[in-house]
Scaffold this active site. Structure first.
Site, PDB file in Angstrom:
ATOM      1  CE1 TYR A   1       9.186 -16.949   2.265  1.00  0.00           C
ATOM      2  CE2 TYR A   1       9.973 -16.324   0.074  1.00  0.00           C
ATOM      3  CZ  TYR A   1       9.694 -15.394   1.424  1.00  0.00           C
ATOM      4  OH  TYR A   1      10.259 -14.647   2.100  1.00  0.00           O
ATOM      5  CE  LYS A  48      29.322  -9.505   2.860  1.00  0.00           C
ATOM      6  NZ  LYS A  48      29.081 -10.258   4.072  1.00  0.00           N
ATOM      7  CB  VAL A  68      19.706 -16.409  -4.275  1.00  0.00           C
ATOM      8  CG1 VAL A  68      21.265 -14.640  -4.417  1.00  0.00           C
ATOM      9  CG2 VAL A  68      21.268 -17.257  -3.713  1.00  0.00           C
ATOM     10  CG  ASP A  69      20.246 -11.619   0.370  1.00  0.00           C
ATOM     11  OD1 ASP A  69      18.790 -12.186  -0.027  1.00  0.00           O
ATOM     12  OD2 ASP A  69      20.342 -10.305   0.494  1.00  0.00           O
ATOM     13  NE  ARG A  70      14.585 -13.828   3.188  1.00  0.00           N
ATOM     14  CZ  ARG A  70      13.546 -13.404   3.516  1.00  0.00           C
ATOM     15  NH1 ARG A  70      12.651 -13.004   2.321  1.00  0.00           N
ATOM     16  NH2 ARG A  70      12.618 -14.311   4.332  1.00  0.00           N
ATOM     17  NE  ARG A 126      28.322  -3.293   2.287  1.00  0.00           N
ATOM     18  CZ  ARG A 126      29.592  -4.990   3.456  1.00  0.00           C
ATOM     19  NH1 ARG A 126      30.908  -4.382   4.522  1.00  0.00           N
ATOM     20  NH2 ARG A 126      28.869  -5.810   4.197  1.00  0.00           N
ATOM     21  CG  LEU A 180      26.360  -8.149  -7.324  1.00  0.00           C
ATOM     22  CD1 LEU A 180      27.590  -6.750  -6.393  1.00  0.00           C
ATOM     23  CD2 LEU A 180      26.238  -7.632  -8.156  1.00  0.00           C
ATOM     24  N   GLY A 181      25.284  -7.457  -3.097  1.00  0.00           N
ATOM     25  CA  GLY A 181      24.222  -7.196  -2.328  1.00  0.00           C
ATOM     26  C   GLY A 181      24.067  -6.043  -2.827  1.00  0.00           C
ATOM     27  CB  THR A 226      19.169  -2.091   1.342  1.00  0.00           C
ATOM     28  OG1 THR A 226      20.604  -1.757   0.701  1.00  0.00           O
ATOM     29  CG2 THR A 226      18.606  -1.224   1.364  1.00  0.00           C
TER      30      THR A 226
END
Length: 243
Positions: A93, A14, A101-103, A12, A8-9, A125
């Protein structure tokens, strides 16, 4: 298939089923505006399934809408979170929660594809760039506006500058082309600079993995890049196995 993955971006969702061997099925995509989904979420989801593994960077209202829909289908829900160490991957980090979390999941997906160093470039984005060395150490990254966000920002401040149109050329003789070339070129320059530094400091050229809805804007100018549209879902599948 009883396990589904959800990425969940910011604009969008996916999602796809994943089998016991970790193979990801057909990917469904549905847009949202940051507050609610544009289309019928129920039409995308299966009627019932056992496990739902979610990686989300979206606003809370959209996340809650998705989680409610999953709960109504009886799914056991797992929310992925960034971890300092996962398998062979260690992030740079000091405060893991500050790495999206997507990265994090994209790094896991990159490692799952092989042990060579990788430069992971996500174009959504934002434009995100993360360097993963051959030992699985995340050496840090960058965040910048994506080419589309640059266009939107320029249009918002100067409405006479078109939001869409143009093509990439090295030196444009038309405003539309100049906008496309400038915004795309800025992103390309950041990617090329990151590749250069990774090569010089890492001792080997990293694989260049491209993912995200806007990645094709850069693809033609990066002939050695590897298209990895499901990279976050691939990482989520690895995370789900250990959840």
């Amino acid at each position: 298939m009883s396990r589904w993955l959800f990425d969940l971006g910011n604009t969008r969702l996916k999602c796809a089923a994943v089998d016991a061997a970790g193979h990801i099925g057909a990917v469904c995509v549905i847009a949202h505006d940051g507050t609610r989904f544009d289309g019928d979420l129920a039409a995308v989801l299966p009627a019932a399934f056992e496990d739902a593994c979610v990686g989300s960077v979206a606003a809370s209202s959209v996340r809650v809408e998705l989680l409610d829909a999953l709960a109504q289908r009886g799914a056991r829900i797992s929310l992925a979170c960034t971890q300092y160490r996962f398998g062979e991957v260690t992030i740079a980090y000091a405060q893991p929660a500050r790495l999206g979390v997507d990265r994090f999941l994209a790094l896991l997906g990159a490692r799952a594809r092989g042990n060579d160093a990788a430069l992971v470039v996500g174009v959504g984005t934002a434009l995100t760039i993360d360097w993963l060395d051959a030992d699985g150490r995340h050496r840090g990254g960058r965040i910048a506006p994506s080419p589309m966000l640059m266009r939107e920002s320029l249009h918002a401040r100067a409405a006479h500058l078109p939001l869409h149109g143009g093509r990439y050329v090295e030196f444009a003789d038309d405003t539309d082309d100049a906008l496309d070339s400038g915004c795309t070129g800025a992103a390309l320059a950041l990617v090329e600079r990151s590749l250069q530094i990774a090569r010089s400091q890492g001792g080997e050229p990293p694989r260049l993995l491209l993912h995200g809805g806007g990645s094709q804007a850069l693809r033609a100018q990066l002939p050695h890049a590897i298209d990895a549209p499901t990279l976050v879902l691939e990482g989520l599948a690895r995370w789900a196995d250990a959840a």
